[in-house]
Design an enzyme around this catalytic site. Structure first.
Site, PDB file in Angstrom:
ATOM      1  N   GLU A 247       0.881  -1.472   0.212  1.00 33.04           N
ATOM      2  CA  GLU A 247       0.185   0.209   0.278  1.00 33.04           C
ATOM      3  C   GLU A 247       0.501   1.237  -0.118  1.00 33.04           C
ATOM      4  OE1 GLU A 247      -2.939   0.308  -0.385  1.00 33.04           O
ATOM      5  OE2 GLU A 247      -3.924  -1.953   0.084  1.00 33.04           O
TER       6      GLU A 247
ATOM      7  N   ASP B 234      -4.543   5.233  -8.231  1.00 33.22           N
ATOM      8  CA  ASP B 234      -4.139   4.035  -7.897  1.00 33.22           C
ATOM      9  C   ASP B 234      -4.262   3.231  -9.604  1.00 33.22           C
ATOM     10  OD1 ASP B 234      -6.718   2.371  -8.644  1.00 33.22           O
ATOM     11  OD2 ASP B 234      -6.445   2.012  -6.479  1.00 33.22           O
TER      12      ASP B 234
END
Length: 167
Positions: free
Chosen positions: A33, A42
């Protein structure tokens, strides 16, 4: 990039996750992450901030380290509820950390409906660990295209290794 000892202790108190499990969990979460104080998009078009937080993330947003760990504590609650409500078998620290990482990434509802959980609750621990590697696809929010992501392939392999280390 692992959290410092006071942060780990505070997260443990807030989340109810034992320190050994939390250390293992952060060892899985942080490499995949990352911790991004400034919001980013993302690989599948989701605005994300801090440590994989998406629920309230907005483009251009900035959070302090303390705010990031507060968001992480809140986000980890989903995994705690899922494990408490759906898992009916004992878990080792390693297996619990792997499951928490998985739930953090796919959500408790996907976990609840998964073959992984069915196998786990039937005490097929190895089969449950093997199921992790099936969860390597994500749908791009913009194009609606389903893609296999290298990051998910790597994450699931790490989760499976952690899972099997606890058997």
């Amino acid at each position: 990039m692992v959290a410092d000892e006071p942060t780990i202790k505070q997260l443990s108190v807030i989340t109810g996750i034992s320190i050994p499990v939390l250390i293992l969990l952060l060892g899985l979460l942080l490499p995949f992450e990352g911790k991004h104080n400034k919001a980013y998009v993302d690989p599948v078009g989701v605005v994300t901030i801090c440590i994989g937080h998406t629920a309230t993330a907005k483009a251009g947003q900035y959070k302090t380290d303390a705010q990031c760990y507060q968001l992480l504590a809140k986000d980890l609650e989903d995994g705690t509820k899922a494990i408490n409500n759906y898992v009916k078998v004992p878990l080792s620290n390693h297996l619990e950390a792997a499951l928490r990482s998985f739930i953090f990434n796919v959500g408790s509802e996907n976990f609840r409906k998964s073959t992984l959980l069915k196998k786990l609750n039937n005490t097929d621990y190895l089969g449950a660990c093997a199921e992790l590697e099936k969860w390597i696809k994500a749908t791009d929010r913009n194009t609606k295209q389903v893609k296999i992501l290298k990051g998910l392939v790597n994450r699931r392999a790490a989760e499976r290794n952690m899972c099997e280390a606890g058997l």
